[in-house]
Motif scaffolding. Structure first.
Motif, PDB file in Angstrom:
ATOM      1  N   UNK A 143      -4.039  28.818   5.922  1.00 28.35           N
ATOM      2  CA  UNK A 143      -5.187  29.237   5.213  1.00 28.35           C
ATOM      3  C   UNK A 143      -6.396  28.908   4.661  1.00 28.35           C
ATOM      4  N   UNK A 144      -6.118  28.118   3.430  1.00 30.25           N
ATOM      5  CA  UNK A 144      -7.536  27.713   3.593  1.00 30.25           C
ATOM      6  C   UNK A 144      -7.348  25.570   2.892  1.00 30.25           C
ATOM      7  N   UNK A 145      -6.491  25.710   3.053  1.00 32.24           N
ATOM      8  CA  UNK A 145      -5.698  24.395   2.718  1.00 32.24           C
ATOM      9  C   UNK A 145      -5.226  23.880   4.327  1.00 32.24           C
ATOM     10  N   UNK A 146      -5.701  22.579   4.169  1.00 34.16           N
ATOM     11  CA  UNK A 146      -5.525  21.424   5.577  1.00 34.16           C
ATOM     12  C   UNK A 146      -5.281  20.031   4.960  1.00 34.16           C
ATOM     13  N   UNK A 147      -3.580  19.768   5.375  1.00 34.06           N
ATOM     14  CA  UNK A 147      -3.173  18.802   5.430  1.00 34.06           C
ATOM     15  C   UNK A 147      -3.677  18.178   6.657  1.00 34.06           C
TER      16      UNK A 147
ATOM     17  N   UNK B  81       0.523  -1.071   0.295  1.00 30.42           N
ATOM     18  CA  UNK B  81      -0.319  -0.219  -0.478  1.00 30.42           C
ATOM     19  C   UNK B  81       0.511   1.387  -0.321  1.00 30.42           C
ATOM     20  N   UNK B  82       0.140   1.871  -0.005  1.00 32.19           N
ATOM     21  CA  UNK B  82       1.296   3.693   0.358  1.00 32.19           C
ATOM     22  C   UNK B  82       1.097   4.133   0.897  1.00 32.19           C
ATOM     23  N   UNK B  83       2.017   4.886   1.182  1.00 32.39           N
ATOM     24  CA  UNK B  83       2.388   5.601   2.482  1.00 32.39           C
ATOM     25  C   UNK B  83       1.164   6.778   2.472  1.00 32.39           C
ATOM     26  N   UNK B  84       0.465   7.266   1.860  1.00 36.68           N
ATOM     27  CA  UNK B  84       0.085   9.066   1.831  1.00 36.68           C
ATOM     28  C   UNK B  84      -1.208   9.298   1.495  1.00 36.68           C
ATOM     29  N   UNK B  85      -2.510   8.810   1.932  1.00 34.56           N
ATOM     30  CA  UNK B  85      -3.971   9.147   1.219  1.00 34.56           C
ATOM     31  C   UNK B  85      -4.164  10.809   2.721  1.00 34.56           C
ATOM     32  N   UNK B  86      -5.039  11.323   0.678  1.00 29.96           N
ATOM     33  CA  UNK B  86      -5.816  12.174   2.201  1.00 29.96           C
ATOM     34  C   UNK B  86      -6.790  11.209   3.039  1.00 29.96           C
TER      35      UNK B  86
ATOM     36  N   UNK C 254       2.730  11.664   8.277  1.00 33.36           N
ATOM     37  CA  UNK C 254       3.111  10.332   7.905  1.00 33.36           C
ATOM     38  C   UNK C 254       3.549  10.164   6.301  1.00 33.36           C
ATOM     39  N   UNK C 255       3.133  10.585   5.869  1.00 27.96           N
ATOM     40  CA  UNK C 255       4.101  10.661   3.884  1.00 27.96           C
ATOM     41  C   UNK C 255       5.728  11.253   4.751  1.00 27.96           C
ATOM     42  N   UNK C 256       5.179  12.007   5.214  1.00 30.14           N
ATOM     43  CA  UNK C 256       7.046  12.653   4.785  1.00 30.14           C
ATOM     44  C   UNK C 256       8.023  12.267   6.146  1.00 30.14           C
ATOM     45  N   UNK C 257       7.468  11.950   7.219  1.00 33.55           N
ATOM     46  CA  UNK C 257       8.232  10.537   8.455  1.00 33.55           C
ATOM     47  C   UNK C 257       6.726   9.725   9.222  1.00 33.55           C
ATOM     48  N   UNK C 258       7.624   8.930   8.036  1.00 32.65           N
ATOM     49  CA  UNK C 258       7.002   7.793   8.937  1.00 32.65           C
ATOM     50  C   UNK C 258       6.260   7.441  10.193  1.00 32.65           C
ATOM     51  N   UNK C 259       5.586   6.747  10.072  1.00 35.27           N
ATOM     52  CA  UNK C 259       4.582   6.167  11.968  1.00 35.27           C
ATOM     53  C   UNK C 259       5.763   6.507  12.943  1.00 35.27           C
TER      54      UNK C 259
ATOM     55  N   UNK D 129      -3.213  11.546  -6.002  1.00 38.96           N
ATOM     56  CA  UNK D 129      -2.817  12.105  -5.026  1.00 38.96           C
ATOM     57  C   UNK D 129      -0.788  12.313  -5.377  1.00 38.96           C
ATOM     58  N   UNK D 130      -0.665  10.729  -6.045  1.00 36.98           N
ATOM     59  CA  UNK D 130       0.608  11.007  -6.173  1.00 36.98           C
ATOM     60  C   UNK D 130       0.774  11.931  -7.459  1.00 36.98           C
ATOM     61  N   UNK D 131      -0.042  11.896  -8.219  1.00 39.87           N
ATOM     62  CA  UNK D 131       0.496  13.187  -9.009  1.00 39.87           C
ATOM     63  C   UNK D 131       1.093  14.865  -7.958  1.00 39.87           C
ATOM     64  N   UNK D 132      -0.334  14.519  -7.472  1.00 39.13           N
ATOM     65  CA  UNK D 132      -0.590  16.394  -6.171  1.00 39.13           C
ATOM     66  C   UNK D 132       1.220  15.998  -5.148  1.00 39.13           C
ATOM     67  N   UNK D 133       1.391  14.307  -4.741  1.00 37.93           N
ATOM     68  CA  UNK D 133       2.985  14.513  -4.606  1.00 37.93           C
ATOM     69  C   UNK D 133       3.822  14.835  -5.384  1.00 37.93           C
ATOM     70  N   UNK D 134       3.963  14.445  -6.541  1.00 40.21           N
ATOM     71  CA  UNK D 134       5.368  14.762  -7.601  1.00 40.21           C
ATOM     72  C   UNK D 134       5.154  16.261  -8.005  1.00 40.21           C
ATOM     73  N   UNK D 135       3.893  16.856  -7.725  1.00 39.87           N
ATOM     74  CA  UNK D 135       4.094  18.477  -8.201  1.00 39.87           C
ATOM     75  C   UNK D 135       4.643  19.021  -6.595  1.00 39.87           C
TER      76      UNK D 135
END
Length: 561
Positions: A24-28, A8-13, A34-39, A378-384
């Motif tokens: 601002x209006x963007x939520x993380x 499975x991939x490590x990150x999903x919204x 955890x996609x940047x820093x594994x749990x 989601x993966x494209x968003x990560x690449x961008x």
């Protein structure tokens, strides 16, 4: 042919209630973090490291947002990279969608849906046998391993400590230190046979022996808690379920991909001009012989294909003819070091097939709506995000003012006595002779008051014209004489010193060890590079820290700490 994900991939919204950060209006989400820093890395970190990790996460996302705001995604170079990497994601996701997903059974998907939002604190006692996948398997049969496992289960149910039993019996090398603990385990992280039993257990209930390739396992669950997946939106969770369920079919994926590729080659009527392939091979061999193809000159197979003549149509695909130029354009998206070698006809055809299959995957991906699937987006968003982050830092670095000559000279003057001093050096007079007897007689003359310089002029093989003057020299230049000189006062002379090549010397200290600043010309480039680096670091630090004031930031640390 192409890589198909097995895990499975490590990150999903995830849904808004799982938000750890709002800018601002963007939520993380928790999963974004955890996609940047594994749990597991996060949970092992101390409070200072956690604070730094979270701060770095905030700053990174600020840079991405600012990059979008200033339009870096429209920069031609970045736009091309986004396009190329997005197409590669589409290729991979098309294979996932058309090859891997259809292999998963509905029951496996249902089990994943039911269990993936929780994690279990688990332990196991492993009883191996002679055929188990262990580095040093015990010498017992499978039946003996089963019998021992049943006996251990009886000991546990009679009141035995699981940790003690694990340390005593388990063939898991880590059991001696951790008492059989596996820590918190999520669905999809263990082999299927183990997983099915693990997630069906109640708390503090020891399983019956479970056979895997590693031996028999006795499994214990001591606690259950919700995983971070509980916050996922429905489409994100369904995508996660599908991907984590691919573990159950991983042994079928290679064959399925090969069969899929063969069918697509047939469906699209792919035919190769074998005579053209031979012309490409001849061109490769000629260029190799002449040393013309060079990765250092940015020349590879793409360059070769672009220049080969007389081929015409190299391949017919989907009713159209394609020449070397079309394949060359595709290969140029790959660095020369990673481009295939065209040193045989089979390798050439295989490389061209790969290009065609990727093109088919892209076409069918668009036709089948793969670009609208959550995982692709989601993966494209990560690449961008990665590209924009790097581009924004580069923009900050390039904004740093380059040091001028005055800056370099000022830095040199302020630091020359601490950073830019040459090695200590001494100046001596040396009387160097070839025999010990002559040296001893000269010492007696020195003791009687004869001038050292005069004796050096008359007897020394070292610079007799200037009375044996030698130096200045450093310890690295002449270690034995430097060390001898360091024991003398100015005007004092040494006893007879054995030197190289069976010679003998007497030295007199003229100037004690001293260091002088290195000439600025010798360190100019070094200082300039240092000042450039300092300026770039300052530009990055000031630029990124300035974003903390520019944006509205809300942290929800309670989900992490």
């Amino acid at each position: 042919m192409l890589k198909i994900l097995l895990l499975c991939f490590a990150s999903l919204l995830c849904a808004a209630e799982g938000t750890v950060l709002t800018i601002n209006d963007d939520e993380y989400s928790l999963h974004d973090f955890y996609s940047r820093y594994p749990k597991k890395q996060w949970e092992r970190a101390d409070s200072l490291k956690k604070d730094k990790m979270f701060t770095d996460f905030v700053k990174r996302e600020l840079c991405v947002l600012e990059a979008k705001k200033v339009g870096l995604q429209n920069d031609p170079d970045i736009a091309v990279k986004i396009r190329d990497r997005s197409l590669q994601i589409l290729v991979n996701e098309s294979y996932e969608h058309f090859v891997a997903t259809p292999l998963i059974s509905p029951s496996e998907l249902d089990a994943a849906r039911q269990n993936a939002k929780k994690e279990l604190f688990a332990g196991h006692i492993l009883i191996g046998h002679s055929g188990a996948y262990l580095s040093n398997p015990p010498q017992r049969t499978v039946d003996e391993a089963l019998l021992l496992s049943q006996q251990i289960k009886d000991e546990f149910e009679a009141g035995g400590s699981f940790s003690v039993l694990a340390k005593k019996y388990s063939d898991d090398p880590g059991a001696k230190n951790n008492g059989g603990s596996l820590g918190w385990v999520q669905w999809g992280r263990t082999v299927p046979e183990f997983q099915r039993v693990l997630f069906g257990l109640g708390v503090d209930v020891l399983s019956s022996p479970v056979l895997t390739d590693f031996g028999y396992h006795l499994i214990l669950v001591s606690d259950i808690r919700p995983s971070e997946l509980q916050y996922m939106s429905d489409d994100a969770y369904e995508s996660y379920v599908i991907n984590v369920s691919k573990n159950s079919v991983r042994d079928q994926l290679r064959e399925a991909a090969v069969n899929y590729d063969a069918k697509k080659i047939d469906d699209y009527g792919v035919l190769f001009n074998l005579a053209g392939v031979e012309l490409v091979l001849d061109a490769f061999n000629r260029n190799q012989k002449d040393g013309f193809l060079s990765e250092s000159d940015n020349k590879g197979s793409a360059f070769l294909l672009g220049g080969v003549e007389g081929v015409g149509v190299l391949c017919v695909y989907n009713g159209k003819g394609y020449g070397p130029g079309w394949f060359s354009t595709k290969l140029k998206r790959i660095s020369p070091a990673r481009q295939p070698r065209f040193d045989s006809a089979d390798k050439i055809i295989s490389a061209l097939k790969t290009i065609i299959l990727q093109d088919i995957a892209i076409s069918e991906g668009f036709a089948g709506g793969v670009e609208n699937i959550f995982t692709f987006k989601y993966k494209k968003g990560g690449v961008v995000s990665d590209l924009l982050y790097d581009a924004y830092l580069k923009r900050l670095v390039n904004s740093a003012q380059k040091p001028d000559t005055l800056d370099v000279f000022n830095y040199y003057e302020n630091n020359k006595l601490t950073k830019y001093m040459d090695d200590e050096r001494v100046v001596v007079r040396e009387i160097k002779v070839s025999t010990r007897g002559v040296a001893d007689s000269l010492v007696r003359l020195l003791d009687s008051g004869t001038s050292f310089a005069l004796l050096a002029q008359q007897n020394s093989s070292t610079n007799p014209g200037e009375g044996g003057l030698y130096g200045p020299f450093s310890r690295s230049g002449d270690r034995s004489l430097f060390d001898a000189a360091s024991l003398l006062g100015v005007g004092e002379y040494s006893p007879v010193l054995p030197t190289s090549k069976n010679g003998f010397s007497i030295i007199q200290l003229v100037e004690p060890a001293f260091a002088t600043p290195i000439d600025v010309d010798r360190v100019y480039v070094q200082i300039e590079s240092l000042l450039i680096k300092e300026g770039q670091d300052e530009a990055k630090s000031v630029g990124v820290d300035g974003l903390l004031k520019k944006y509205t930031i809300i942290k929800n640390n309670s989900l992490l700490f």
